[in-house]
Design an enzyme around this catalytic site. Structure first.
Site: not given
Ligand code: SAH
Length: 214
Positions: A61
């Site tokens: 993000s």
């Molecule tokens: N918190 C992260 C953001 C990652 S983007 C950061 O620090 O940058 C969102 C993430 O959510 C991705 O890695 C994706 O694989 C995950 N994701 C998608 N669906 C999900 C689910 N049902 N349960 C857990 N994680 C999920």
């Protein structure tokens, strides 16, 4: 520019733009090295205010989004926090820095390879977060109740199972919608999510059982 200087410059910009208002969030984002959490070929862009691809169709993000979402969680040292969507672990490290050694952060990631990368990244800066592989739609009842729950992928709807894991009066922040979504933030009182829409946003879509309902 040295990485520490780049980080300070980024945070100064976030403060001017109004995304960063909470001193605890600022301190945490100054302390956590974002370049550790981006893919090797993107470390030169780690202190730009934009999301970066991390593979598997996912992104880390943008810093202003991390600042805004974390501020809305109103964390304090000692809090018990759940994150849904670990990615490479950056946001989890920021959360852990705020709640400190007496607090606890559990983070759920759907993609096993990303969960593994996040565990390695977090361990490399000696940051203790419980990274769990699974579907965050179910939350993680084993460590509930949580003072705050943060969702970092776009949820088509908020499942009751997740709201039930927030303690009464605890905070909940989640992007709700499909890709283009509303960032909702508020408190859970008597199982009811009393929220406001703090911005419109773009997030990667949640995978798993909620996506399959669509
Ligand atoms: N918190 C992260 C953001 C990652 S983007 C950061 O620090 O940058 C969102 C993430 O959510 C991705 O890695 C994706 O694989 C995950 N994701 C998608 N669906 C999900 C689910 N049902 N349960 C857990 N994680 C999920």
């Amino acid at each position: 520019m040295a990485r520490n200087d780049e980080r300070e410059a980024l945070l100064a910009d976030l403060e001017i733009s109004g995304a960063l208002v909470d001193p605890l969030v600022e301190e945490a984002m100054l302390a956590v090295p974002r370049h550790v959490f981006v893919p090797d070929d993107a470390t030169g862009h780690a202190y730009e205010d934009r999301p970066l691809p991390v593979g598997f169709g996912q992104t880390i993000s943008a810093p202003h989004m991390v600042a805004m979402m974390t501020g809305a969680l109103m964390l304090k040292p000692g809090d018990n926090v759940l994150e849904v969507g670990t990615g490479m672990g950056y946001h989890a490290a920021v959360l852990k820095h705020i709640v400190g050694p007496t607090g606890k952060v559990t983070s759920i990631e759907y993609v096993p390879e990303l969960a593994e990368r996040a565990r390695k990244n977090l361990a490399s800066i000696d940051c203790h977060v419980d990274v769990v592989t699974g579907d965050g739609a179910d939350g993680y009842p084993q460590n509930a109740p949580y003072d705050a729950v943060l969702v970092t992928c776009a949820m088509p709807r908020i499942p009751d199972e997740l709201l039930w894991q927030v303690r009464d009066g605890g905070h909940f922040v989640a992007p709700v919608g499909v890709t283009r979504c509303r960032l909702l933030a508020g408190t859970v009182v008597d199982g009811d999510f009393r929220h406001e829409n703090i911005s419109d946003c773009l997030f990667v879509n949640m995978q798993g059982r909620l996506a399959e309902e669509q």
